[in-house]
Design an enzyme around this catalytic site. Structure first.
Site, short mmCIF file in Angstrom:
data_model
loop_
_atom_site.label_atom_id
_atom_site.label_comp_id
_atom_site.label_asym_id
_atom_site.label_seq_id
_atom_site.Cartn_x
_atom_site.Cartn_y
_atom_site.Cartn_z
N SER A 51 -63.38 -44.04 -49.27
CA SER A 51 -64.50 -44.44 -50.13
C SER A 51 -64.59 -45.96 -50.29
O SER A 51 -63.61 -46.68 -50.10
CB SER A 51 -64.35 -43.82 -51.52
N1 SAH Z 1 -59.88 -40.09 -51.35
C1 SAH Z 1 -59.94 -40.40 -49.95
C2 SAH Z 1 -61.32 -40.28 -49.34
C3 SAH Z 1 -61.83 -38.92 -49.38
S1 SAH Z 1 -62.89 -38.40 -48.09
C4 SAH Z 1 -59.34 -41.75 -49.64
O1 SAH Z 1 -58.94 -42.46 -50.57
O2 SAH Z 1 -59.26 -42.08 -48.46
C5 SAH Z 1 -62.91 -36.71 -48.61
C6 SAH Z 1 -61.74 -35.91 -48.11
O3 SAH Z 1 -61.84 -34.61 -48.71
C7 SAH Z 1 -61.72 -35.70 -46.61
O4 SAH Z 1 -60.51 -36.11 -46.07
C8 SAH Z 1 -61.90 -34.18 -46.47
O5 SAH Z 1 -61.21 -33.62 -45.38
C9 SAH Z 1 -61.35 -33.67 -47.80
N2 SAH Z 1 -61.81 -32.33 -48.19
C10 SAH Z 1 -63.04 -31.77 -48.02
N3 SAH Z 1 -63.07 -30.53 -48.52
C11 SAH Z 1 -61.84 -30.27 -49.03
C12 SAH Z 1 -61.26 -29.14 -49.68
N4 SAH Z 1 -61.92 -28.02 -49.88
N5 SAH Z 1 -59.97 -29.25 -50.07
C13 SAH Z 1 -59.25 -30.39 -49.86
N6 SAH Z 1 -59.75 -31.49 -49.24
C14 SAH Z 1 -61.03 -31.43 -48.84
#
Ligand code: SAH
Length: 227
Positions: A79
């Site tokens: 993000s």
């Molecule tokens: N917080 C992260 C960025 C998040 S991007 C950082 O600091 O880099 C969102 C992430 O959520 C992605 O890696 C994606 O694979 C994950 N995601 C999506 N759906 C999910 C679910 N149901 N359970 C766990 N993770 C999930």
């Protein structure tokens, strides 16, 4: 021998200049966050401590301290720093807090949370990203973070209740299971909405077991994947 010494000295100077460069860029990012309205000095200090460039893949490292999301592979993104700071501010973290993050991604947000709370549990659904984040956080010596590979929709009932919950992928609706795992007086922050429509950031406050919901700014997050 003499040449080896000169070469070693040269490498030392180059690596010093290189790390000073990251520090300068990071400091510039902090000034931008202040300009955009992030006021909490503790959060600004924490963001100055965590090396975002170490969470970003090689081709994008030079942009690590720009206020922008960046690709981390598997169609996912780390993000934008402003959003990380803003969501962290909304969580009103206390040093004794137990926090749950859904969407570990690169592990950067988890690293920020870990310096402001007691313990952080973070769930990632893509196994490759999950394992990379586990390794990275271990290598950088973050000791109070547990990375779990799995589906965040279910939360982590065995460690509930959580004082704070943060979602960094957007569901269409906040999962009931996660609301149940939020402690009384707890705060949950989540982007909510469909992938190609406008999503909004929501702040949920559980007070005396009642849910108080506020709709905040429009945002753009990757969708939360349903298994
Ligand atoms: N917080 C992260 C960025 C998040 S991007 C950082 O600091 O880099 C969102 C992430 O959520 C992605 O890696 C994606 O694979 C994950 N995601 C999506 N759906 C999910 C679910 N149901 N359970 C766990 N993770 C999930």
């Amino acid at each position: 021998m003499k040449y080896i010494f000169i070469l070693g000295y040269f490498c030392f100077i180059v690596s010093c200049l290189y790390s000073q460069d990251w520090e300068k860029k990071k400091h510039q990012m902090i000034l931008t966050l202040k300009e955009y309205g992030i006021k909490d000095a503790k959060i600004l200090k924490t963001m100055e401590m965590v090396p975002r460039h170490k969470f970003v893949p090689e081709p994008y490292k030079i942009y690590a301290y720009e206020d922008t999301p960046l690709p981390i592979g598997y169609n996912q993104t780390i993000s934008q720093p402003f959003i990380v700071a803003y969501m962290t501010e909304l969580l009103e973290l206390k040093p004794k807090d137990k926090v749950l993050e859904i969407g570990t991604g690169s592990g950067y947000q988890a690293a920020i949370l870990s310096l402001l709370a007691k313990e952080v549990y973070t769930i990632e659904i893509i196994p490759e990203l999950c394992n990379q984040a586990k390794q990275k956080l271990k290598q950088l010596n973050y000791k109070n973070i547990t990375v779990i590979c799995g589906d965040g929709y279910k939360g982590l009932p065995q460690k509930a209740p959580f004082d704070k919950i943060i979602l960094t992928a957007a569901p269409e609706k906040i999962p009931e299971t996660l609301l149940k795992q939020l402690n009384n007086n707890g705060i949950l922050i989540a982007p909510v909405g469909k992938e190609n429509e406008i999503q909004y950031l929501y702040k949920i406050h559980k007070k005396e077991n009642q849910i108080i919901q506020s709709k905040l700014i429009p945002v753009r997050f990757v969708p939360m994947i349903r298994k």
